[in-house]
Design a protein around this motif. Structure first.
Motif, PDB file in Angstrom:
ATOM      1  N   TYR A 201      31.735  48.756  45.767  1.00 30.74           N
ATOM      2  CA  TYR A 201      33.023  48.281  46.265  1.00 30.74           C
ATOM      3  C   TYR A 201      32.970  46.760  46.344  1.00 30.74           C
ATOM      4  O   TYR A 201      32.068  46.193  46.996  1.00 30.74           O
ATOM      5  CB  TYR A 201      33.314  48.852  47.653  1.00 30.74           C
ATOM      6  CG  TYR A 201      33.682  50.320  47.645  1.00 30.74           C
ATOM      7  CD1 TYR A 201      34.962  50.736  47.302  1.00 30.74           C
ATOM      8  CD2 TYR A 201      32.750  51.286  47.990  1.00 30.74           C
ATOM      9  CE1 TYR A 201      35.309  52.075  47.295  1.00 30.74           C
ATOM     10  CE2 TYR A 201      33.080  52.633  47.984  1.00 30.74           C
ATOM     11  CZ  TYR A 201      34.360  53.019  47.642  1.00 30.74           C
ATOM     12  OH  TYR A 201      34.704  54.346  47.641  1.00 30.74           O
ATOM     13  N   LYS A 202      33.913  46.088  45.690  1.00 29.57           N
ATOM     14  CA  LYS A 202      33.979  44.630  45.709  1.00 29.57           C
ATOM     15  C   LYS A 202      35.396  44.190  46.111  1.00 29.57           C
ATOM     16  O   LYS A 202      36.382  44.820  45.737  1.00 29.57           O
ATOM     17  CB  LYS A 202      33.638  44.041  44.325  1.00 29.57           C
ATOM     18  CG  LYS A 202      32.186  44.260  43.920  1.00 29.57           C
ATOM     19  CD  LYS A 202      31.229  43.565  44.861  1.00 29.57           C
ATOM     20  CE  LYS A 202      29.789  43.778  44.479  1.00 29.57           C
ATOM     21  NZ  LYS A 202      28.854  43.101  45.422  1.00 29.57           N
ATOM     22  N   LYS A 203      35.459  43.111  46.889  1.00 28.57           N
ATOM     23  CA  LYS A 203      36.753  42.631  47.385  1.00 28.57           C
ATOM     24  C   LYS A 203      37.637  42.182  46.225  1.00 28.57           C
ATOM     25  O   LYS A 203      37.168  41.566  45.271  1.00 28.57           O
ATOM     26  CB  LYS A 203      36.557  41.470  48.353  1.00 28.57           C
ATOM     27  CG  LYS A 203      36.079  41.898  49.737  1.00 28.57           C
ATOM     28  CD  LYS A 203      36.077  40.717  50.692  1.00 28.57           C
ATOM     29  CE  LYS A 203      35.680  41.159  52.095  1.00 28.57           C
ATOM     30  NZ  LYS A 203      35.691  40.030  53.052  1.00 28.57           N
ATOM     31  N   ALA A 204      38.923  42.502  46.355  1.00 27.22           N
ATOM     32  CA  ALA A 204      39.886  42.073  45.355  1.00 27.22           C
ATOM     33  C   ALA A 204      40.121  40.567  45.477  1.00 27.22           C
ATOM     34  O   ALA A 204      40.095  40.002  46.572  1.00 27.22           O
ATOM     35  CB  ALA A 204      41.192  42.831  45.528  1.00 27.22           C
ATOM     36  N   ALA A 205      40.350  39.920  44.347  1.00 31.89           N
ATOM     37  CA  ALA A 205      40.605  38.476  44.325  1.00 31.89           C
ATOM     38  C   ALA A 205      42.107  38.197  44.392  1.00 31.89           C
ATOM     39  O   ALA A 205      42.912  38.968  43.862  1.00 31.89           O
ATOM     40  CB  ALA A 205      40.007  37.862  43.063  1.00 31.89           C
ATOM     41  N   PHE A 206      42.490  37.091  45.057  1.00 31.18           N
ATOM     42  CA  PHE A 206      43.893  36.714  45.237  1.00 31.18           C
ATOM     43  C   PHE A 206      44.106  35.276  44.791  1.00 31.18           C
ATOM     44  O   PHE A 206      43.190  34.438  44.857  1.00 31.18           O
ATOM     45  CB  PHE A 206      44.305  36.847  46.713  1.00 31.18           C
ATOM     46  CG  PHE A 206      44.400  38.264  47.195  1.00 31.18           C
ATOM     47  CD1 PHE A 206      45.622  38.938  47.220  1.00 31.18           C
ATOM     48  CD2 PHE A 206      43.270  38.951  47.616  1.00 31.18           C
ATOM     49  CE1 PHE A 206      45.711  40.239  47.664  1.00 31.18           C
ATOM     50  CE2 PHE A 206      43.352  40.258  48.062  1.00 31.18           C
ATOM     51  CZ  PHE A 206      44.571  40.907  48.087  1.00 31.18           C
TER      52      PHE A 206
END
Length: 405
Positions: free
Chosen positions: A21-26
């Motif tokens: 699980y990896k954080k989504a980029a914004f």
């Protein structure tokens, strides 16, 4: 009151073939970067981003994982709906009405999150990387193709497991001369059942619904077959045959054998599940191991079977099959068959079953009895069948009267 974040993650496959699980980029304006995740930081502390089209989005809220779909923009809309609902509840003190986008599953654990937790615990338990890879291939496919999202949907519901079995049967079967596709399917289903059991989901299938397969029977090599293999083996091939027949090790146990494991004629084997045992080998094999160490100029701590980089040589089966090919062998051979050959020869030579059980690394005497149930002395069965055969005596017909009447 702290604001709920509903942090967006994406379940992606990294370069080392591990799913995480990896954080989504914004973007700086708050809009999501579709299919882009943050995989870490560089030496200067700058975020490192990667593009991953595989996987799906999830939201983390108070330790629970909530499904957010596979599209980045859709995932952000679902997150915004969650944030609006929580803010509405905070200001009004009332529970918001459920919407088509929202799902009241704060206390539910998704299968994807459960799978990640389960595989992470397998790593913490120290399981072998190949074992974890085997579990992941079964569990990840189940999560994707079972037809449900949450673990609770599998409780007292066998349909997800049946759907997974149906999907497995529709997959192309690799063409292997000595493969057993039904056993492969049964192993994958069993891996999924173990995974579900970790979260309290048990007793889904009836006995007649479980996958069935014909169990593979390994038959020992005859003396004639061994003679064919030895006739076309070079010095390394001869040592390979001698070692597997004489030590009765499993293939993965041979990968870790070192020269230091030999003491006199006693070889220490480090088996599966971190269990250690000793095997008494012949003086000839012990001398061959010592001679080989001098011949290849190996150190005392070096591996018996090492590749050019000093790592375990895991292509021993390929080398054995090359020997059989050069010999033009008309029979099948494999490393396990050499192990069975060594055990059979000791059993026929009079070694007690209790001793063989310990040297083979079996858990019980019943396993050893089943393993050697087909071992017979040459001609023993034929003689027994011949002795048991019933041959009727010839019927004597008595003549009546006299000749010439």
């Amino acid at each position: 009151m702290a604001q709920s974040k509903f942090t967006l993650y994406k379940y992606v496959k990294l370069k080392d073939e591990v799913w995480r699980y990896k954080k989504a980029a914004f973007y700086s304006n708050g809009k999501i970067k579709p299919n882009v995740v943050i995989v870490g930081k560089d030496a200067k502390g700058k975020l490192v981003e990667e593009t991953h089209v595989e996987g799906k989005y999830v939201m983390n809220h108070n330790g629970a994982w909530l499904d957010a779909g596979v599209d980045g923009l859709q995932a952000q809309r679902r997150r915004n709906a969650r944030l609006d609902a929580v803010e509405f509840q905070r200001l009004r003190g009332t529970v918001p009405a459920p919407s088509p986008i929202m799902q009241t599953t704060f206390d539910c654990l998704t299968l994807a999150a459960a799978a990640e937790r389960y595989l992470s615990n397998c790593e913490k338990r120290g399981l072998h990387a190949k074992t974890i890879h085997k579990y992941r291939s079964a569990v990840d496919a189940f999560v994707e193709h079972c037809g449900v999202t949450y673990v609770d949907e599998c409780r007292e519901n066998k349909q997800p497991l049946l759907d997974y079995m149906g999907w497995l049967r529709m997959q192309p079967v690799p063409k292997r001369k000595h493969g057993n596709p039904e056993r492969t399917l049964a192993n994958k289903v069993e891996d999924v059942r173990i995974f579900l059991k970790e979260f309290g989901v048990t007793k889904l299938l009836k006995k007649n619904e479980e996958p069935r397969y014909h169990e593979k029977k390994v038959v020992a090599h005859t003396d004639d077959e061994l003679a064919v293999l030895y006739a076309c083996a070079n010095i390394e091939g001869t040592f390979l045959l001698d070692f597997f027949v004489g030590s009765m090790v499993r293939d993965h146990e041979a990968y870790g054998c070192r020269y230091r494991d030999l003491t006199g004629t006693t070889l220490t084997i480090y088996g599966k599940h971190h269990k250690t045992r000793t095997v008494e080998i012949s003086e000839r094999l012990a001398a061959a191991i010592s001679y080989r160490r001098k011949r290849v100029k190996a150190d005392y701590d070096d591996l018996l079977f090492a590749n050019r980089k000093g790592n375990p040589d895991q292509h021993l089966l390929r080398k054995l099959q090359r020997i059989a090919k050069r010999a033009g062998a008309k029979f099948h051979t494999e490393l396990h068959k050499l192990r069975k050959t060594g055990a059979s020869r000791r059993y026929l030579a009079g070694v007690p079953l209790q001793t063989l059980m310990m040297e083979l690394g079996h858990e019980s005497l019943a396993t050893t009895q089943k393993y050697l149930a087909d071992v017979r002395k040459p001609g023993e069965v034929k003689r027994a069948v011949s002795d048991a055969d019933f041959i009727p005596k010839p019927k004597i017909v008595k003549k009546t009267g006299t000749d010439g009447d």
